[in-house]
Design a protein around this motif. Structure first.
Motif, PDB file in Angstrom:
ATOM      1  N   PRO A 260       0.818  -1.227   0.000  1.00  0.00           N
ATOM      2  CA  PRO A 260       0.000   0.000   0.000  1.00  0.00           C
ATOM      3  C   PRO A 260       0.845   1.268   0.000  1.00  0.00           C
ATOM      4  O   PRO A 260       0.489   2.257  -0.634  1.00  0.00           O
ATOM      5  N   LEU A 261       1.957   1.233   0.726  1.00  0.00           N
ATOM      6  CA  LEU A 261       2.934   2.319   0.691  1.00  0.00           C
ATOM      7  C   LEU A 261       4.275   1.712   0.295  1.00  0.00           C
ATOM      8  O   LEU A 261       4.787   0.829   0.990  1.00  0.00           O
ATOM      9  N   GLU A 262       4.815   2.164  -0.804  1.00  0.00           N
ATOM     10  CA  GLU A 262       6.109   1.650  -1.258  1.00  0.00           C
ATOM     11  C   GLU A 262       6.856   2.748  -1.995  1.00  0.00           C
ATOM     12  O   GLU A 262       6.324   3.399  -2.896  1.00  0.00           O
ATOM     13  N   ILE A 263       8.100   2.964  -1.580  1.00  0.00           N
ATOM     14  CA  ILE A 263       8.962   3.980  -2.173  1.00  0.00           C
ATOM     15  C   ILE A 263      10.288   3.335  -2.548  1.00  0.00           C
ATOM     16  O   ILE A 263      10.851   2.563  -1.753  1.00  0.00           O
ATOM     17  N   HIS A 264      10.783   3.629  -3.729  1.00  0.00           N
ATOM     18  CA  HIS A 264      12.134   3.233  -4.115  1.00  0.00           C
ATOM     19  C   HIS A 264      12.997   4.488  -4.206  1.00  0.00           C
ATOM     20  O   HIS A 264      12.617   5.467  -4.860  1.00  0.00           O
ATOM     21  N   LEU A 265      14.129   4.445  -3.532  1.00  0.00           N
ATOM     22  CA  LEU A 265      15.107   5.531  -3.564  1.00  0.00           C
ATOM     23  C   LEU A 265      16.355   4.988  -4.237  1.00  0.00           C
ATOM     24  O   LEU A 265      16.939   4.010  -3.772  1.00  0.00           O
ATOM     25  N   VAL A 266      16.769   5.607  -5.349  1.00  0.00           N
ATOM     26  CA  VAL A 266      17.862   5.053  -6.146  1.00  0.00           C
ATOM     27  C   VAL A 266      18.924   6.111  -6.417  1.00  0.00           C
ATOM     28  O   VAL A 266      18.617   7.297  -6.613  1.00  0.00           O
ATOM     29  N   PRO A 267      20.193   5.697  -6.445  1.00  0.00           N
ATOM     30  CA  PRO A 267      21.257   6.639  -6.812  1.00  0.00           C
ATOM     31  C   PRO A 267      21.295   6.824  -8.325  1.00  0.00           C
ATOM     32  O   PRO A 267      20.947   5.922  -9.093  1.00  0.00           O
ATOM     33  N   HIS A 268      21.703   7.993  -8.764  1.00  0.00           N
ATOM     34  CA  HIS A 268      21.827   8.251 -10.194  1.00  0.00           C
ATOM     35  C   HIS A 268      23.056   7.568 -10.777  1.00  0.00           C
ATOM     36  O   HIS A 268      23.074   7.231 -11.960  1.00  0.00           O
ATOM     37  N   ARG A 269      24.085   7.376  -9.955  1.00  0.00           N
ATOM     38  CA  ARG A 269      25.305   6.711 -10.405  1.00  0.00           C
ATOM     39  C   ARG A 269      25.203   5.218 -10.121  1.00  0.00           C
ATOM     40  O   ARG A 269      24.581   4.803  -9.141  1.00  0.00           O
ATOM     41  N   HIS A 270      25.808   4.411 -10.987  1.00  0.00           N
ATOM     42  CA  HIS A 270      25.772   2.960 -10.794  1.00  0.00           C
ATOM     43  C   HIS A 270      26.759   2.573  -9.692  1.00  0.00           C
ATOM     44  O   HIS A 270      27.974   2.581  -9.888  1.00  0.00           O
ATOM     45  N   PRO A 332       2.720  -1.749   5.417  1.00  0.00           N
ATOM     46  CA  PRO A 332       1.468  -2.453   5.173  1.00  0.00           C
ATOM     47  C   PRO A 332       0.243  -1.585   5.456  1.00  0.00           C
ATOM     48  O   PRO A 332      -0.884  -2.051   5.330  1.00  0.00           O
ATOM     49  N   ARG A 333       0.457  -0.323   5.826  1.00  0.00           N
ATOM     50  CA  ARG A 333      -0.664   0.539   6.206  1.00  0.00           C
ATOM     51  C   ARG A 333      -1.405   1.022   4.956  1.00  0.00           C
ATOM     52  O   ARG A 333      -0.869   1.755   4.139  1.00  0.00           O
ATOM     53  N   LEU A 342      -0.562 -10.317   4.740  1.00  0.00           N
ATOM     54  CA  LEU A 342      -0.241 -11.244   3.670  1.00  0.00           C
ATOM     55  C   LEU A 342      -1.056 -12.515   3.865  1.00  0.00           C
ATOM     56  O   LEU A 342      -0.708 -13.378   4.670  1.00  0.00           O
ATOM     57  N   ALA A 343      -2.145 -12.615   3.141  1.00  0.00           N
ATOM     58  CA  ALA A 343      -3.046 -13.763   3.261  1.00  0.00           C
ATOM     59  C   ALA A 343      -2.742 -14.768   2.146  1.00  0.00           C
ATOM     60  O   ALA A 343      -1.615 -14.871   1.676  1.00  0.00           O
ATOM     61  N   GLY A 344      -3.771 -15.495   1.694  1.00  0.00           N
ATOM     62  CA  GLY A 344      -3.557 -16.633   0.808  1.00  0.00           C
ATOM     63  C   GLY A 344      -2.745 -16.330  -0.431  1.00  0.00           C
ATOM     64  O   GLY A 344      -1.723 -16.977  -0.692  1.00  0.00           O
ATOM     65  N   SER A 345      -3.172 -15.371  -1.227  1.00  0.00           N
ATOM     66  CA  SER A 345      -2.501 -15.114  -2.505  1.00  0.00           C
ATOM     67  C   SER A 345      -1.051 -14.684  -2.309  1.00  0.00           C
ATOM     68  O   SER A 345      -0.149 -15.181  -2.995  1.00  0.00           O
ATOM     69  N   GLU A 346      -0.826 -13.780  -1.352  1.00  0.00           N
ATOM     70  CA  GLU A 346       0.539 -13.286  -1.136  1.00  0.00           C
ATOM     71  C   GLU A 346       1.406 -14.318  -0.413  1.00  0.00           C
ATOM     72  O   GLU A 346       2.514 -14.621  -0.852  1.00  0.00           O
ATOM     73  N   ALA A 347       0.898 -14.849   0.711  1.00  0.00           N
ATOM     74  CA  ALA A 347       1.718 -15.728   1.539  1.00  0.00           C
ATOM     75  C   ALA A 347       1.977 -17.075   0.870  1.00  0.00           C
ATOM     76  O   ALA A 347       3.083 -17.615   0.948  1.00  0.00           O
ATOM     77  N   MET A 349       1.190 -17.990  -2.578  1.00  0.00           N
ATOM     78  CA  MET A 349       1.542 -17.943  -3.994  1.00  0.00           C
ATOM     79  C   MET A 349       2.577 -16.886  -4.338  1.00  0.00           C
ATOM     80  O   MET A 349       3.125 -16.871  -5.439  1.00  0.00           O
ATOM     81  N   GLY A 350       2.830 -15.935  -3.417  1.00  0.00           N
ATOM     82  CA  GLY A 350       3.733 -14.837  -3.729  1.00  0.00           C
ATOM     83  C   GLY A 350       3.163 -13.905  -4.775  1.00  0.00           C
ATOM     84  O   GLY A 350       3.893 -13.158  -5.427  1.00  0.00           O
ATOM     85  N   ALA A 351       1.839 -13.938  -4.940  1.00  0.00           N
ATOM     86  CA  ALA A 351       1.149 -13.098  -5.925  1.00  0.00           C
ATOM     87  C   ALA A 351       0.479 -11.945  -5.192  1.00  0.00           C
ATOM     88  O   ALA A 351      -0.562 -12.122  -4.558  1.00  0.00           O
ATOM     89  N   PHE A 352       1.053 -10.758  -5.277  1.00  0.00           N
ATOM     90  CA  PHE A 352       0.584  -9.614  -4.505  1.00  0.00           C
ATOM     91  C   PHE A 352      -0.616  -8.942  -5.160  1.00  0.00           C
ATOM     92  O   PHE A 352      -0.727  -8.885  -6.391  1.00  0.00           O
ATOM     93  N   ILE A 353      -1.502  -8.463  -4.324  1.00  0.00           N
ATOM     94  CA  ILE A 353      -2.664  -7.687  -4.741  1.00  0.00           C
ATOM     95  C   ILE A 353      -2.632  -6.391  -3.950  1.00  0.00           C
ATOM     96  O   ILE A 353      -2.741  -6.405  -2.724  1.00  0.00           O
TER      97      ILE A 353
END
Length: 384
Positions: A260-270, A332-333, A342-347, A349-353
């Motif tokens: 529900p809340l997800e942020i990716h923070l990435v560097p510009h340099r490899h 998870p908020r 993480l219920a049936g599908s996520e836990a 099957m690893g299939a997130f909704i």
């Protein structure tokens, strides 16, 4: 400049003090742990799951670990006569020490090879090689990382970088993972603001998937562009999920966010890991990371539980070259009074909704920026 002091606890575990720039030299007497501790427990074991190809740590000794003690019994507050804690000094800035109840370690070594064609892998086990460390961000028992000063946050980042480099050099280590679990809803066992670092003797399942995708993209590009760089460029061009863009780092909600809340923070340099960041990059990371954590806490009337996971390139040839450092900040908020479980599908099957749309989450995170940072912090995403 961050200063490092080393000592050993009474049972032989290593403890390191990382002092803020300007902190006075430490009294050597405060490095001595005078507790009468029992010997360290024998290592647990890892077992190979032949169905999935994953290693699973079995650490039954962790059942007796400390669980949400009162403030006057906190094991990572500074030592007092009434509370001889894991930290011998009466005060400190940042400390890192070997976990008393580790899932992995304290010994290191190479795991047996599980891919022999004549063997299914069933029944294969080994000592739980590796290392588990605790990182205490502050001597204060209450608060959070978001409430640290920029100077203290920079000290923590320097500590993560130093430990990444040191742990990466240990025999058999394949991946180093700094992380923080924040909040009772995540399952923390200590209220005191802290994080952990795991040094694994194998490439973890999630890291293996990410590394394989990155390696495949790198090969398709003829070794010219990493997958992380390609995704960042696409997110910047779209703009709807960007949160902020700086000189060295950018943050966005990923197109296919799982949480529900997800942020990716990435560097510009490899760069493969935190240890590879230069001084200017660490300075900006300090500001940007604090900014993102504060935005999470402005979303609702109460603090937001989260997992802060620093993905670093595995220490394996073929995966190291294409892997790139990034932060995955998740919660998870899904509403002020609702959590995603993480219920049936996520836990199973690893299939997130996902119950939220990444674009709407990004918009909310842009809206809760601190106005005081408008001129000092990296600029907002172009669609703010």
């Amino acid at each position: 400049m961050t200063r490092l002091s080393r000592t050993l606890l009474a049972d032989g575990r290593e403890l390191l003090y990382f002092d803020d720039a300007g902190t006075l030299p430490r009294d050597p007497a405060t490095l001595v742990d005078n507790r009468d501790l029992p010997p360290r427990a024998e290592p647990g074991e890892v077992r190979f799951d032949a169905l999935s190809g994953d290693w699973v740590a079995v650490a039954a000794h962790r059942q007796s670990r400390t669980h949400l003690p009162p403030a006057d019994q906190c094991p990572i507050c500074p030592t007092t006569p009434a509370n001889p804690s894991e930290i011998p000094a009466p005060d400190y800035d940042v400390v890192v020490f070997e976990n008393r109840f580790p899932s992995l370690g304290p010994v290191t070594g190479e795991l047996p090879h599980a891919g022999a064609p004549e063997h299914s892998g069933w029944g294969l086990s080994a000592p739980a090689y590796g290392r588990c460390e605790v990182v205490s961000f502050t001597p204060q028992h209450t608060g959070s990382f978001a409430e640290l000063s920029e100077q203290r946050a920079r000290t923590v980042i320097d500590a993560w970088a130093q430990r990444t480099e040191a742990l990466s050099a240990l025999p058999g280590i394949k991946q180093v993972f700094p992380f923080e679990n924040r909040g009772a809803d995540i399952g923390v066992t200590l209220h005191h603001p802290h994080g952990q670092i795991y040094a694994y003797p194998y490439v973890t399942p999630r890291a293996g998937v990410l590394a394989a995708a990155a390696a495949a993209h790198f090969e398709r590009s003829g070794g010219k562009e990493s997958l992380a760089a390609s995704i960042l460029r696409s997110e910047q061009n779209d703009g709807s999920r960007m949160i902020l863009e700086g000189e060295h780092f950018s943050a966005y909600v990923p197109f296919a966010a799982r949480w529900p809340l997800e942020i990716h923070l990435v560097p510009h340099r490899h760069v493969p890991d935190l240890a590879a960041l230069d001084g200017a990059e660490r300075e900006e990371l300090t500001v940007v990371y604090l900014d993102l954590l504060k935005r999470l806490d402005r979303l609702y009337p109460t603090p937001t539980p989260y997992i802060s996971a620093w993905h670093q390139a595995p220490l394996v040839a073929g995966l190291r070259e294409s892997g790139r450092l990034h932060l995955q900040l998740t919660s998870p908020r899904r509403a002020a009074d609702k959590l995603k479980f993480l219920a049936g599908s996520e836990a199973a099957m690893g299939a997130f909704i996902n119950d939220t749309t990444p674009e709407a989450v990004a918009e909310r995170l842009r809206m809760v920026a601190d106005p005081a940072l408008a001129t000092a912090a990296p600029q907002e995403g172009k669609h703010a």
